[in-house]
Design a protein around this motif. Structure first.
Motif: not given
Length: 291
Positions: A136-142
Protein backbone atom coordinates in the motif's frame (compact mmCIF):
# COMPACT_ATOMS: atom_id res chain seq x y z
CA UNK A 1 -10.78 -19.29 27.98
CA UNK A 2 -9.57 -16.89 30.66
CA UNK A 3 -7.85 -13.75 29.43
CA UNK A 4 -4.62 -12.49 30.92
CA UNK A 5 -3.66 -8.98 31.99
CA UNK A 6 -1.45 -7.08 29.56
CA UNK A 7 1.23 -5.92 31.98
CA UNK A 8 3.01 -2.58 32.07
CA UNK A 9 6.55 -2.73 30.67
CA UNK A 10 7.53 0.87 31.45
CA UNK A 11 6.05 4.20 32.42
CA UNK A 12 8.06 6.73 30.44
CA UNK A 13 8.50 10.42 31.17
CA UNK A 14 8.49 12.93 28.34
CA UNK A 15 11.92 13.22 26.68
CA UNK A 16 13.48 16.67 26.31
CA UNK A 17 11.46 18.73 23.80
CA UNK A 18 12.56 19.92 20.39
CA UNK A 19 11.00 22.35 17.95
CA UNK A 20 9.48 21.30 14.65
CA UNK A 21 9.47 24.50 12.64
CA UNK A 22 8.67 27.40 14.93
CA UNK A 23 5.13 26.28 15.83
CA UNK A 24 5.39 22.82 17.35
CA UNK A 25 7.30 22.02 20.53
CA UNK A 26 7.30 18.24 20.76
CA UNK A 27 8.62 15.38 22.88
CA UNK A 28 9.53 12.47 20.60
CA UNK A 29 8.69 9.36 22.63
CA UNK A 30 9.69 7.09 19.74
CA UNK A 31 11.66 6.22 17.74
CA UNK A 32 14.37 8.59 19.05
CA UNK A 33 13.22 9.25 22.63
CA UNK A 34 12.93 5.62 23.72
CA UNK A 35 13.81 2.36 21.96
CA UNK A 36 10.40 0.75 22.22
CA UNK A 37 8.53 -1.30 19.66
CA UNK A 38 5.23 0.35 18.77
CA UNK A 39 5.02 -0.98 15.18
CA UNK A 40 2.83 -0.14 13.19
CA UNK A 41 3.20 3.26 14.87
CA UNK A 42 6.64 4.41 13.74
CA UNK A 43 6.79 7.83 15.43
CA UNK A 44 5.00 9.74 18.14
CA UNK A 45 5.59 13.45 18.64
CA UNK A 46 3.74 14.63 21.74
CA UNK A 47 3.24 18.38 22.07
CA UNK A 48 2.69 18.86 25.80
CA UNK A 49 0.60 21.86 26.81
CA UNK A 50 2.37 25.15 26.14
CA UNK A 51 1.23 28.77 25.95
CA UNK A 52 1.96 30.54 22.67
CA UNK A 53 1.91 34.34 22.70
CA UNK A 54 -0.31 36.23 20.26
CA UNK A 55 1.31 36.74 16.88
CA UNK A 56 0.18 38.21 13.57
CA UNK A 57 2.31 35.91 11.39
CA UNK A 58 1.31 32.29 12.19
CA UNK A 59 4.00 29.91 13.43
CA UNK A 60 4.29 26.52 11.80
CA UNK A 61 6.16 24.20 9.44
CA UNK A 62 6.77 25.04 5.78
CA UNK A 63 6.28 22.80 2.77
CA UNK A 64 7.75 19.31 3.23
CA UNK A 65 7.24 15.89 1.57
CA UNK A 66 6.00 12.55 2.89
CA UNK A 67 5.93 9.07 1.34
CA UNK A 68 5.20 5.55 2.54
CA UNK A 69 3.08 6.17 5.65
CA UNK A 70 0.21 8.10 7.22
CA UNK A 71 0.30 11.08 9.57
CA UNK A 72 -2.38 11.28 12.26
CA UNK A 73 -2.73 14.60 14.09
CA UNK A 74 -4.92 14.77 17.20
CA UNK A 75 -5.68 18.20 18.66
CA UNK A 76 -6.37 18.93 22.34
CA UNK A 77 -5.68 22.69 22.61
CA UNK A 78 -5.05 25.26 19.89
CA UNK A 79 -5.90 25.05 16.20
CA UNK A 80 -3.83 24.02 13.19
CA UNK A 81 -4.45 24.87 9.55
CA UNK A 82 -2.95 22.75 6.78
CA UNK A 83 -2.62 22.46 3.01
CA UNK A 84 -1.29 19.68 0.81
CA UNK A 85 -0.40 19.19 -2.85
CA UNK A 86 -3.48 17.03 -3.49
CA UNK A 87 -5.63 20.10 -2.96
CA UNK A 88 -6.76 19.25 0.56
CA UNK A 89 -6.90 21.91 3.24
CA UNK A 90 -8.65 22.45 6.53
CA UNK A 91 -8.44 23.39 10.18
CA UNK A 92 -7.94 20.96 13.06
CA UNK A 93 -9.72 22.30 16.15
CA UNK A 94 -9.53 20.85 19.69
CA UNK A 95 -10.97 17.33 19.66
CA UNK A 96 -10.54 16.93 15.89
CA UNK A 97 -8.33 14.45 14.05
CA UNK A 98 -6.54 14.80 10.72
CA UNK A 99 -5.68 11.44 9.15
CA UNK A 100 -3.50 11.99 6.10
CA UNK A 101 -2.40 9.05 3.95
CA UNK A 102 0.75 10.30 2.23
CA UNK A 103 1.34 6.89 0.55
CA UNK A 104 2.88 7.47 -2.92
CA UNK A 105 3.84 11.03 -2.06
CA UNK A 106 2.52 14.37 -1.00
CA UNK A 107 3.73 17.86 -0.13
CA UNK A 108 2.31 19.26 3.09
CA UNK A 109 2.46 22.34 5.31
CA UNK A 110 0.88 22.97 8.69
CA UNK A 111 0.73 26.08 10.81
CA UNK A 112 -1.23 27.78 13.59
CA UNK A 113 -4.69 28.77 12.43
CA UNK A 114 -5.02 32.55 11.93
CA UNK A 115 -7.53 33.37 14.69
CA UNK A 116 -5.66 31.21 17.22
CA UNK A 117 -2.37 32.81 16.21
CA UNK A 118 -3.76 36.33 16.69
CA UNK A 119 -5.15 35.45 20.14
CA UNK A 120 -2.46 33.05 21.39
CA UNK A 121 -3.22 30.61 24.17
CA UNK A 122 -2.69 26.98 25.16
CA UNK A 123 -1.51 24.49 22.55
CA UNK A 124 -1.38 20.69 22.89
CA UNK A 125 -1.32 18.05 20.16
CA UNK A 126 -0.11 14.57 19.20
CA UNK A 127 1.20 13.53 15.81
CA UNK A 128 1.68 9.87 14.90
CA UNK A 129 3.37 8.33 11.91
CA UNK A 130 1.56 5.11 11.01
CA UNK A 131 3.47 2.75 8.75
CA UNK A 132 1.85 1.27 5.64
CA UNK A 133 2.37 -2.29 4.40
CA UNK A 134 4.60 -2.60 1.32
CA UNK A 135 1.63 -3.32 -0.96
CA UNK A 136 0.00 0.00 0.00
CA UNK A 137 2.99 2.34 0.22
CA UNK A 138 2.53 3.59 -3.34
CA UNK A 139 -1.26 3.86 -3.23
CA UNK A 140 -3.00 7.15 -3.94
CA UNK A 141 -2.79 9.81 -1.21
CA UNK A 142 -6.02 10.48 0.66
CA UNK A 143 -7.27 12.48 3.57
CA UNK A 144 -9.76 11.83 6.37
CA UNK A 145 -11.00 14.85 8.32
CA UNK A 146 -12.68 13.70 11.53
CA UNK A 147 -14.50 16.27 13.64
CA UNK A 148 -14.95 15.59 17.34
CA UNK A 149 -18.72 16.04 17.02
CA UNK A 150 -18.79 13.15 14.54
CA UNK A 151 -16.69 10.70 16.57
CA UNK A 152 -18.26 7.40 17.57
CA UNK A 153 -18.42 7.30 21.38
CA UNK A 154 -19.08 4.78 24.13
CA UNK A 155 -20.47 6.11 27.42
CA UNK A 156 -18.90 4.54 30.49
CA UNK A 157 -20.91 3.34 33.48
CA UNK A 158 -21.49 5.39 36.64
CA UNK A 159 -20.83 8.74 34.93
CA UNK A 160 -17.23 7.60 34.42
CA UNK A 161 -16.81 9.52 31.17
CA UNK A 162 -16.61 8.33 27.58
CA UNK A 163 -14.39 6.62 25.04
CA UNK A 164 -14.05 8.36 21.67
CA UNK A 165 -13.28 5.72 19.04
CA UNK A 166 -11.09 7.23 16.33
CA UNK A 167 -10.14 3.92 14.69
CA UNK A 168 -10.83 0.28 15.47
CA UNK A 169 -13.65 -1.10 17.56
CA UNK A 170 -14.52 -0.57 21.22
CA UNK A 171 -17.38 -2.55 22.80
CA UNK A 172 -18.88 -3.15 19.38
CA UNK A 173 -18.70 0.49 18.30
CA UNK A 174 -16.57 1.12 15.20
CA UNK A 175 -14.37 4.19 14.81
CA UNK A 176 -14.61 6.64 11.92
CA UNK A 177 -11.14 6.24 10.43
CA UNK A 178 -10.41 3.66 7.76
CA UNK A 179 -7.04 1.95 8.28
CA UNK A 180 -4.85 -0.29 6.13
CA UNK A 181 -3.96 -2.66 8.99
CA UNK A 182 -5.67 -3.45 12.34
CA UNK A 183 -5.30 -0.35 14.56
CA UNK A 184 -7.11 0.68 17.73
CA UNK A 185 -6.95 4.42 18.47
CA UNK A 186 -9.17 6.06 21.11
CA UNK A 187 -9.41 9.06 23.39
CA UNK A 188 -10.52 8.00 26.88
CA UNK A 189 -12.05 11.08 28.52
CA UNK A 190 -12.55 10.03 32.13
CA UNK A 191 -14.14 11.78 35.08
CA UNK A 192 -12.47 11.36 38.47
CA UNK A 193 -13.11 7.78 39.61
CA UNK A 194 -14.10 6.72 36.10
CA UNK A 195 -13.04 3.24 35.04
CA UNK A 196 -12.49 1.70 31.61
CA UNK A 197 -11.40 -1.73 30.41
CA UNK A 198 -9.67 -2.59 27.16
CA UNK A 199 -8.93 -5.84 25.36
CA UNK A 200 -6.19 -6.02 22.73
CA UNK A 201 -4.57 -9.06 21.14
CA UNK A 202 -1.40 -10.16 22.94
CA UNK A 203 0.78 -9.47 19.88
CA UNK A 204 -0.58 -5.93 19.39
CA UNK A 205 1.94 -3.27 20.40
CA UNK A 206 0.17 -1.04 22.91
CA UNK A 207 0.80 2.27 24.64
CA UNK A 208 -1.27 4.86 26.53
CA UNK A 209 -0.38 8.57 26.53
CA UNK A 210 -1.67 10.55 29.53
CA UNK A 211 -2.74 13.86 28.01
CA UNK A 212 -4.37 15.26 31.14
CA UNK A 213 -4.78 14.17 34.77
CA UNK A 214 -3.48 10.92 36.24
CA UNK A 215 -4.59 7.29 36.18
CA UNK A 216 -4.06 3.95 37.89
CA UNK A 217 -3.29 1.11 35.48
CA UNK A 218 -4.30 -2.51 36.17
CA UNK A 219 -4.93 -1.53 39.81
CA UNK A 220 -1.20 -1.16 40.44
CA UNK A 221 0.81 1.42 38.50
CA UNK A 222 0.18 5.17 38.60
CA UNK A 223 0.83 7.31 35.53
CA UNK A 224 0.70 11.10 35.52
CA UNK A 225 0.15 13.74 32.86
CA UNK A 226 2.78 13.61 30.07
CA UNK A 227 3.65 9.96 30.91
CA UNK A 228 3.58 7.24 28.25
CA UNK A 229 2.68 3.73 29.41
CA UNK A 230 4.27 1.00 27.29
CA UNK A 231 2.80 -2.48 27.69
CA UNK A 232 4.30 -5.95 27.37
CA UNK A 233 3.12 -8.32 24.64
CA UNK A 234 1.98 -10.93 27.14
CA UNK A 235 -1.74 -10.51 27.69
CA UNK A 236 -4.96 -8.91 26.48
CA UNK A 237 -6.79 -7.10 29.30
CA UNK A 238 -6.00 -3.58 30.56
CA UNK A 239 -7.95 -1.62 33.16
CA UNK A 240 -7.56 2.04 34.05
CA UNK A 241 -9.07 4.28 36.72
CA UNK A 242 -8.94 8.06 36.69
CA UNK A 243 -7.46 9.53 39.89
CA UNK A 244 -8.71 12.94 38.68
CA UNK A 245 -10.43 14.16 35.53
CA UNK A 246 -8.19 12.71 32.82
CA UNK A 247 -7.68 12.29 29.09
CA UNK A 248 -5.74 9.26 27.83
CA UNK A 249 -4.79 8.54 24.22
CA UNK A 250 -5.00 4.78 23.61
CA UNK A 251 -2.77 3.22 20.92
CA UNK A 252 -2.73 -0.44 19.94
CA UNK A 253 -1.94 -2.07 16.63
CA UNK A 254 -0.95 -5.26 14.86
CA UNK A 255 2.74 -5.16 13.89
CA UNK A 256 3.60 -5.03 10.19
CA UNK A 257 6.20 -7.77 9.77
CA UNK A 258 8.27 -6.13 7.05
CA UNK A 259 11.64 -4.35 6.95
CA UNK A 260 11.64 -0.59 7.43
CA UNK A 261 14.04 1.88 5.87
CA UNK A 262 13.56 5.49 6.94
CA UNK A 263 15.20 8.63 5.64
CA UNK A 264 13.81 11.96 6.84
CA UNK A 265 10.15 12.20 5.77
CA UNK A 266 10.24 8.96 3.76
CA UNK A 267 9.35 5.58 5.27
CA UNK A 268 9.91 2.69 2.88
CA UNK A 269 11.09 -0.95 2.95
CA UNK A 270 14.47 -0.69 1.20
CA UNK A 271 17.27 1.80 0.61
CA UNK A 272 16.64 1.73 -3.15
CA UNK A 273 13.01 2.79 -2.55
CA UNK A 274 14.31 5.75 -0.53
CA UNK A 275 16.59 6.73 -3.43
CA UNK A 276 13.59 6.60 -5.78
CA UNK A 277 11.55 8.73 -3.34
CA UNK A 278 14.28 11.39 -3.22
CA UNK A 279 14.56 11.37 -7.02
CA UNK A 280 10.78 11.63 -7.46
CA UNK A 281 10.66 14.52 -5.01
CA UNK A 282 13.50 16.33 -6.77
CA UNK A 283 11.74 15.85 -10.12
CA UNK A 284 8.48 17.36 -8.87
CA UNK A 285 6.47 14.12 -8.80
CA UNK A 286 4.95 14.99 -5.38
CA UNK A 287 3.04 17.87 -6.94
CA UNK A 288 3.30 21.55 -6.14
CA UNK A 289 2.44 23.52 -3.02
CA UNK A 290 3.11 27.21 -2.52
CA UNK A 291 5.09 28.18 0.59
Amino acid sequence: METKTKEVANILKAPAPNMVGDGFRVHNFFPSGYEIDMNPFFLMDYGSKIEFSARKEPRGVGVHPHRGFETVTIAYHGAVAHHDSSGNSGIIYPGDIQWMTAASGILHKEYHEQAYSLAGGPFQMVQLWVNLPAKDKMSKPKYQAIKQADLATFTLQDEGGKIEIIAGNYQGIKGNANTFTPIELYNARLNKGGKANFNFAANFNTGFMVIEGSIKVNGEDTAEVNNFIHFKNDGEEISIEALENSIVLILSGEPIDEPIFQYGPFLMNTESEIEIAISDYNHGKFGYLEE
